[in-house]
Scaffold this active site. Structure first.
Site, short mmCIF file in Angstrom:
data_model
loop_
_atom_site.label_atom_id
_atom_site.label_comp_id
_atom_site.label_asym_id
_atom_site.label_seq_id
_atom_site.Cartn_x
_atom_site.Cartn_y
_atom_site.Cartn_z
N LEU A 1 -74.93 -33.30 29.90
CA LEU A 1 -75.93 -34.01 29.11
C LEU A 1 -76.29 -33.20 27.87
CD1 LEU A 1 -77.81 -35.50 31.89
CD2 LEU A 1 -76.82 -36.94 30.21
N TYR B 1 -85.76 -30.15 44.27
CA TYR B 1 -85.34 -30.65 42.81
C TYR B 1 -86.41 -31.90 42.43
CZ TYR B 1 -82.82 -32.94 39.16
OH TYR B 1 -82.43 -33.79 37.88
N LYS C 1 -89.32 -31.47 39.23
CA LYS C 1 -89.06 -32.56 38.11
C LYS C 1 -90.53 -33.03 37.91
CE LYS C 1 -84.95 -31.83 36.47
NZ LYS C 1 -84.72 -31.27 35.27
N1 LIG Z 1 -76.72 -35.72 35.83
C1 LIG Z 1 -77.45 -36.52 36.37
O1 LIG Z 1 -77.30 -37.50 36.97
C2 LIG Z 1 -78.80 -36.04 35.87
C3 LIG Z 1 -79.81 -37.06 36.08
C4 LIG Z 1 -81.32 -37.01 35.96
C5 LIG Z 1 -81.71 -35.72 35.40
N2 LIG Z 1 -80.63 -34.54 34.93
C6 LIG Z 1 -81.14 -33.56 34.34
O2 LIG Z 1 -80.31 -33.33 33.14
C7 LIG Z 1 -80.11 -31.94 32.80
C8 LIG Z 1 -78.62 -31.55 32.55
O3 LIG Z 1 -78.03 -31.87 33.65
P1 LIG Z 1 -76.18 -32.14 33.68
O4 LIG Z 1 -76.26 -33.15 34.31
O5 LIG Z 1 -75.95 -32.03 32.28
O6 LIG Z 1 -76.00 -30.92 34.56
P2 LIG Z 1 -74.65 -29.95 34.25
O7 LIG Z 1 -73.42 -30.56 33.86
O8 LIG Z 1 -74.70 -29.01 35.78
O9 LIG Z 1 -75.15 -28.82 33.11
C9 LIG Z 1 -76.37 -28.10 33.41
C10 LIG Z 1 -76.49 -27.22 32.21
O10 LIG Z 1 -77.56 -26.48 32.36
C11 LIG Z 1 -77.18 -24.94 32.06
N3 LIG Z 1 -78.11 -23.91 32.84
C12 LIG Z 1 -78.22 -23.97 34.38
N4 LIG Z 1 -78.92 -22.89 34.37
C13 LIG Z 1 -79.33 -22.16 33.52
C14 LIG Z 1 -80.26 -21.24 32.74
N5 LIG Z 1 -80.71 -20.29 33.70
N6 LIG Z 1 -80.38 -20.83 31.43
C15 LIG Z 1 -79.54 -21.43 30.59
N7 LIG Z 1 -78.97 -22.77 30.93
C16 LIG Z 1 -78.62 -23.11 32.43
C17 LIG Z 1 -75.66 -24.94 32.46
O11 LIG Z 1 -75.37 -23.93 31.97
P3 LIG Z 1 -73.72 -23.28 32.78
O12 LIG Z 1 -72.79 -23.78 32.03
O13 LIG Z 1 -74.07 -21.78 32.20
O14 LIG Z 1 -73.80 -23.33 34.19
C18 LIG Z 1 -75.12 -26.24 31.83
O15 LIG Z 1 -75.00 -26.13 30.58
C19 LIG Z 1 -80.79 -31.33 34.02
O16 LIG Z 1 -82.16 -31.02 33.60
C20 LIG Z 1 -80.63 -32.29 35.14
O17 LIG Z 1 -81.70 -31.96 35.94
C21 LIG Z 1 -79.37 -35.02 35.34
#
Ligand SMILES: NC(=O)c1ccc[n+]([C@@H]2O[C@H](COP(=O)([O-])OP(=O)(O)OC[C@H]3O[C@@H](n4cnc5c(N)ncnc54)[C@H](OP(=O)(O)O)[C@@H]3O)[C@@H](O)[C@H]2O)c1
Length: 235
Positions: free
Chosen positions: A13, A160, A164
């Site tokens: 995202l 988690y 949030k």
């Molecule tokens: N996907 C869903 O269904 C969903 C639903 C609701 C909310 N969200 C929220 O949306 C956000 C993005 O999720 P996503 O689905 O895109 O997850 P994702 O594909 O796992 O990507 C997570 C991102 O966060 C980065 N990250 C993790 N720890 C970090 C740190 N200490 N410092 C800097 N960057 C860090 C990762 O970097 P690396 O590449 O280095 O690991 C990656 O770029 C999150 O906050 C998640 O809780 C997601």
């Protein structure tokens, strides 16, 4: 031209949000804890890579110094970096499990917001978007079936979900303290990313929609709210 920073933007995202904001003409700083992957991602979408690990005070301060020297201000901050943490049941989850998840999802957002506040104060109509989750809603958690129209998929997730919920309160507290900002929490919905082994039923384009909408809302936009693409969510 507005200047934006998205944390955790190497994939999922965050990357999609960075791509959309760059496409809309923003100068985008693509936050990445891995410098090489940040450079590759930024090159692909026409953004500037910014090495930034949200769990490291030193990394966050160094990133803020660089943006101050290069851009002098920040208009849009998207606190997107997030982790799910270990898949432990409530009975198994330890305080250390929570500390790890909170360090990224809660303290990370506070660390970055705090460090970039002077730059946001120097920006125009500053906007902060905290990427939360429907799993952070206390109202939904108290009775998931009753709120299935707002949050169709609810799962027990002590670390988690509570992280949030804390991020939601952090959002409201900042919104009260900074009434000249627009600061909102958003739920992208269950989106197919690495986060959930691509099990989500929404595409990253669909999931990023509410993040981008809040990041680009005009000065009359809402503040202190919690939104999905379908509208306000119950806290
Ligand atoms: N996907 C869903 O269904 C969903 C639903 C609701 C909310 N969200 C929220 O949306 C956000 C993005 O999720 P996503 O689905 O895109 O997850 P994702 O594909 O796992 O990507 C997570 C991102 O966060 C980065 N990250 C993790 N720890 C970090 C740190 N200490 N410092 C800097 N960057 C860090 C990762 O970097 P690396 O590449 O280095 O690991 C990656 O770029 C999150 O906050 C998640 O809780 C997601």
């Amino acid at each position: 031209m507005r200047t934006a920073l998205i944390t955790g933007a190497t994939r999922g995202l965050g990357l999609e949000t960075a791509r959309r904001l760059a496409g809309a003409g923003h100068t985008v700083y693509l936050g990445a804890r891995d410098a090489r992957r940040g450079e590759e991602a930024a090159r692909r979408i026409g953004a500037r890579p910014l090495e930034l690990d949200v769990t490291s005070e030193h990394s966050v301060r160094t990133a803020a110094k660089l943006v101050r020297e290069e851009a002098g201000r920040l208009d849009v901050l998207v606190n997107n970096a997030g982790i799910s943490g270990p898949a432990a049941s409530a009975a198994e989850a330890t305080a250390d499990d929570l500390l790890t998840v909170y360090d990224t999802n809660v303290f990370g957002a506070v660390r970055v917001t705090h460090a970039f506040l002077p730059l946001l104060e120097a920006g125009e109509a500053p906007v902060v978007v905290n990427v939360s989750s429907g799993l952070g809603s206390l109202t939904v958690a108290a009775d998931p079936p009753a709120h299935a129209s707002s949050v169709p998929v609810w799962l027990p997730a002590l670390s988690y979900g509570s992280s949030k919920a804390a991020l939601n309160m952090v959002t409201v507290q900042y919104a009260h303290a900074l009434p000249h900002f627009r600061i909102n929490a958003v739920d992208p919905g269950l989106t197919a990313t690495d986060f959930n082994g691509h099990a989500g039923d929404r595409t990253v384009a669909e999931g990023a929609e509410i993040i981008v909408r809040m990041a680009t809302a005009g000065p009359g936009g809402p503040t202190g709210g919690y939104f999905s693409a379908a509208g306000p969510l119950p806290w």
